[in-house]
Design a protein around this motif. Structure first.
Motif, PDB file in Angstrom:
ATOM      1  N   THR A  27       0.856  -1.168   0.000  1.00 54.81           N
ATOM      2  CA  THR A  27       0.000   0.000   0.000  1.00 54.81           C
ATOM      3  C   THR A  27       0.891   1.216   0.000  1.00 54.81           C
ATOM      4  N   THR A  28       0.452   2.265  -0.684  1.00 52.67           N
ATOM      5  CA  THR A  28       1.242   3.482  -0.728  1.00 52.67           C
ATOM      6  C   THR A  28       0.334   4.671  -0.576  1.00 52.67           C
ATOM      7  N   ALA A  29       0.817   5.714   0.060  1.00 55.27           N
ATOM      8  CA  ALA A  29       0.050   6.937   0.167  1.00 55.27           C
ATOM      9  C   ALA A  29      -0.060   7.568  -1.202  1.00 55.27           C
ATOM     10  N   SER A  30      -1.182   8.229  -1.476  1.00 54.90           N
ATOM     11  CA  SER A  30      -1.408   8.808  -2.787  1.00 54.90           C
ATOM     12  C   SER A  30      -1.971  10.207  -2.626  1.00 54.90           C
ATOM     13  N   PRO A  31      -1.117  11.224  -2.459  1.00 53.74           N
ATOM     14  CA  PRO A  31      -1.590  12.569  -2.174  1.00 53.74           C
ATOM     15  C   PRO A  31      -2.362  13.190  -3.316  1.00 53.74           C
ATOM     16  N   SER A  32      -2.184  12.727  -4.563  1.00 53.38           N
ATOM     17  CA  SER A  32      -2.862  13.342  -5.683  1.00 53.38           C
ATOM     18  C   SER A  32      -3.936  12.452  -6.273  1.00 53.38           C
ATOM     19  N   ALA A  33      -4.374  11.447  -5.502  1.00 55.64           N
ATOM     20  CA  ALA A  33      -5.332  10.468  -6.014  1.00 55.64           C
ATOM     21  C   ALA A  33      -6.690  11.107  -6.243  1.00 55.64           C
ATOM     22  N   PRO A  34      -7.441  10.661  -7.272  1.00 53.48           N
ATOM     23  CA  PRO A  34      -8.787  11.178  -7.500  1.00 53.48           C
ATOM     24  C   PRO A  34      -9.723  10.726  -6.406  1.00 53.48           C
ATOM     25  N   PRO A  35     -10.736  11.512  -6.089  1.00 54.32           N
ATOM     26  CA  PRO A  35     -11.658  11.146  -5.009  1.00 54.32           C
ATOM     27  C   PRO A  35     -12.501   9.952  -5.376  1.00 54.32           C
ATOM     28  N   ALA A  36     -12.822   9.125  -4.358  1.00 56.48           N
ATOM     29  CA  ALA A  36     -13.700   7.975  -4.561  1.00 56.48           C
ATOM     30  C   ALA A  36     -15.122   8.384  -4.240  1.00 56.48           C
ATOM     31  N   THR A  37     -16.067   7.743  -4.909  1.00 56.17           N
ATOM     32  CA  THR A  37     -17.471   8.030  -4.643  1.00 56.17           C
ATOM     33  C   THR A  37     -17.826   7.583  -3.235  1.00 56.17           C
ATOM     34  N   SER A  38     -18.482   8.426  -2.463  1.00 58.40           N
ATOM     35  CA  SER A  38     -18.843   8.076  -1.099  1.00 58.40           C
ATOM     36  C   SER A  38     -20.156   8.743  -0.734  1.00 58.40           C
ATOM     37  N   SER A  39     -20.977   8.030   0.014  1.00 57.84           N
ATOM     38  CA  SER A  39     -22.247   8.586   0.469  1.00 57.84           C
ATOM     39  C   SER A  39     -22.087   9.310   1.794  1.00 57.84           C
ATOM     40  N   SER A  40     -20.889   9.324   2.338  1.00 56.03           N
ATOM     41  CA  SER A  40     -20.648   9.934   3.644  1.00 56.03           C
ATOM     42  C   SER A  40     -20.020  11.298   3.486  1.00 56.03           C
ATOM     43  N   ALA A  41     -20.452  12.238   4.309  1.00 56.80           N
ATOM     44  CA  ALA A  41     -19.888  13.587   4.264  1.00 56.80           C
ATOM     45  C   ALA A  41     -18.769  13.744   5.279  1.00 56.80           C
ATOM     46  N   ALA A  42     -18.415  12.662   5.954  1.00 55.76           N
ATOM     47  CA  ALA A  42     -17.373  12.727   6.979  1.00 55.76           C
ATOM     48  C   ALA A  42     -16.035  13.057   6.339  1.00 55.76           C
ATOM     49  N   PRO A  43     -15.179  13.815   7.019  1.00 60.60           N
ATOM     50  CA  PRO A  43     -13.873  14.154   6.458  1.00 60.60           C
ATOM     51  C   PRO A  43     -12.987  12.929   6.365  1.00 60.60           C
ATOM     52  N   ALA A  44     -12.012  12.984   5.459  1.00 63.63           N
ATOM     53  CA  ALA A  44     -11.092  11.861   5.286  1.00 63.63           C
ATOM     54  C   ALA A  44     -10.315  11.623   6.571  1.00 63.63           C
ATOM     55  N   ALA A  45     -10.190  10.356   6.938  1.00 64.18           N
ATOM     56  CA  ALA A  45      -9.447  10.013   8.145  1.00 64.18           C
ATOM     57  C   ALA A  45      -7.964  10.100   7.863  1.00 64.18           C
ATOM     58  N   ALA A  46      -7.175  10.154   8.926  1.00 65.60           N
ATOM     59  CA  ALA A  46      -5.726  10.195   8.787  1.00 65.60           C
ATOM     60  C   ALA A  46      -5.259   8.961   8.029  1.00 65.60           C
ATOM     61  N   GLY A  47      -4.301   9.155   7.122  1.00 65.37           N
ATOM     62  CA  GLY A  47      -3.780   8.039   6.344  1.00 65.37           C
ATOM     63  C   GLY A  47      -4.427   7.905   4.983  1.00 65.37           C
ATOM     64  N   PHE A  48      -5.444   8.708   4.725  1.00 64.64           N
ATOM     65  CA  PHE A  48      -6.117   8.669   3.436  1.00 64.64           C
ATOM     66  C   PHE A  48      -5.830   9.967   2.688  1.00 64.64           C
ATOM     67  N   PRO A  49      -5.805   9.889   1.364  1.00 69.02           N
ATOM     68  CA  PRO A  49      -6.088   8.738   0.504  1.00 69.02           C
ATOM     69  C   PRO A  49      -4.995   7.672   0.583  1.00 69.02           C
ATOM     70  N   VAL A  50      -5.369   6.450   0.214  1.00 66.96           N
ATOM     71  CA  VAL A  50      -4.441   5.340   0.214  1.00 66.96           C
ATOM     72  C   VAL A  50      -4.622   4.558  -1.074  1.00 66.96           C
ATOM     73  N   THR A  51      -3.534   4.002  -1.575  1.00 66.14           N
ATOM     74  CA  THR A  51      -3.593   3.186  -2.786  1.00 66.14           C
ATOM     75  C   THR A  51      -3.185   1.764  -2.444  1.00 66.14           C
ATOM     76  N   VAL A  52      -4.050   0.819  -2.776  1.00 65.58           N
ATOM     77  CA  VAL A  52      -3.786  -0.595  -2.547  1.00 65.58           C
ATOM     78  C   VAL A  52      -3.679  -1.281  -3.906  1.00 65.58           C
ATOM     79  N   GLU A  53      -2.650  -2.070  -4.086  1.00 65.26           N
ATOM     80  CA  GLU A  53      -2.483  -2.788  -5.341  1.00 65.26           C
ATOM     81  C   GLU A  53      -3.092  -4.179  -5.204  1.00 65.26           C
ATOM     82  N   ALA A  54      -4.189  -4.393  -5.901  1.00 71.09           N
ATOM     83  CA  ALA A  54      -4.918  -5.654  -5.839  1.00 71.09           C
ATOM     84  C   ALA A  54      -4.859  -6.335  -7.200  1.00 71.09           C
TER      85      ALA A  54
END
Length: 322
Positions: A27-54
């Motif tokens: 997993t790697t941090a991704s400071p310039s990653a595009p936003p993911a669709t989310s139904s929650s208005a909560a702010p991003a938690a620490a450590g996000f955005p994150v990129t996982v290689e699956a």
């Protein structure tokens, strides 16, 4: 970053074993990653955005997922084990553990994209990419992690770690992996040495078996057991179809049944098969009825499976194998 790994392929029988392609860890941090669709208005938690290689490539998750859908019984167990359970809003129809998992009619084998999207997920986890569900959800900007069936314990550990990172539960995932390693090492160390016991693991009454090259076969190898299926003329990718005569001639010391819940197999049903009533495992009461679920999943509860195997091996070794 580690290269993409290849997992076992080929459909496995009924619900006992799942098939898939491989994925990588990391997993790697991704400071310039595009936003993911989310139904929650909560702010991003620490450590996000994150990129996982699956298995489906690099998946960027902009914010900590608040609405997770699992279409894999194994990954449902993992999500709850690592503390992501409160954010799991729906699981597939085969996810039966833990009991509090929000089971639905969703299917991992026949995925319905419309029904999945209706759950308003900001993360979907699958173990199989059937009907191109990963791409179809991707078109709708729904982040998907494709985490296929593990072929060995290291891959199982990787997937738990990756799911931990993707859900903001990396620390707890690390604790789960560490606990699994410690427990399995202890079980292996306590196993009788030089017992020279042979075994047959039955997937279904056809009978299909597993070789030592499979995930489950490697768990058995921890206890120094000899797998009769390794000598099958056609290994079929690690899952050979054995003849009744082959099993009878091999005469395994132990028989482990992973078709108990699904198919009601037991020592009595085995004894009724042509040429099997005099097998050593049957005569010596060494037919072990496993929990079908434990024997077909590669998540945290593999420790419970290993405990069952270890206890049976210890009992057989003490009694003395014929």
């Amino acid at each position: 970053m580690r290269p993409v790994r290849t997992a076992f392929a080929g459909a496995l029988l009924g619900t006992l074993v799942l098939a898939g392609c491989g994925q990588t860890g990391g997993t790697t941090a991704s400071p310039s990653a595009p936003p993911a669709t989310s139904s929650s208005a909560a702010p991003a938690a620490a450590g996000f955005p994150v990129t996982v290689e699956a298995a489906n490539g690099k998946v960027t998750i902009a914010e900590k997922p608040r609405r997770i859908v699992s279409l894999s019984a194994t990954h449902t167990e993992t999500l709850f084990a690592i503390g992501a359970g409160p954010h799991v809003v729906a699981v597939d129809d085969r996810s039966n553990f833990p009991p509090e998992a929000p089971k639905t009619a969703l299917s991992g084998f026949k995925p319905n994209v419309e029904a999945i999207v209706a759950q308003k997920p900001d993360l979907v986890i699958v173990s199989d990419d059937l009907d191109k569900v990963v791409a179809e959800l991707g078109k709708l900007n729904v982040p998907v992690l494709h985490q296929p069936a593990a072929t060995n314990l290291d891959e199982a550990y990787e997937e738990i770690t990756e799911i931990g990172a993707a859900t903001g539960n990396e620390a707890k995932a690390g604790e789960v992996v560490s606990g699994m390693k410690t427990a399995l090492d202890k079980l292996a160390a306590e196993a009788p040495k030089d017992s020279k016991l042979s075994y047959y693991h039955e997937l279904d009454q056809t009978p299909y078996a597993v070789t030592s090259k499979t995930f489950i076969g490697q768990v058995y190898a921890m206890f120094g057991l000899t797998n009769i299926a390794d000598e099958a003329p056609d290994a079929a990718g690690g899952y050979p179809k054995l003849s009744a005569e082959f099993v009878a001639q091999a005469d395994p010391d132990l028989i482990f049944l992973a078709d108990v819940k699904c198919c009601r197999q037991s020592k009595e049903t085995l004894a009724a098969r042509p040429g099997w009533k005099n097998l050593s495992a049957i005569k010596n009461d060494r037919v072990v009825q496993l929990d079908d679920d434990l024997a077909s999943r590669w998540g945290p509860r593999v420790v419970e499976l290993a405990e069952s195997i270890g206890a049976s091996v210890t009992a057989a070794a003490k009694a003395g194998a014929n």
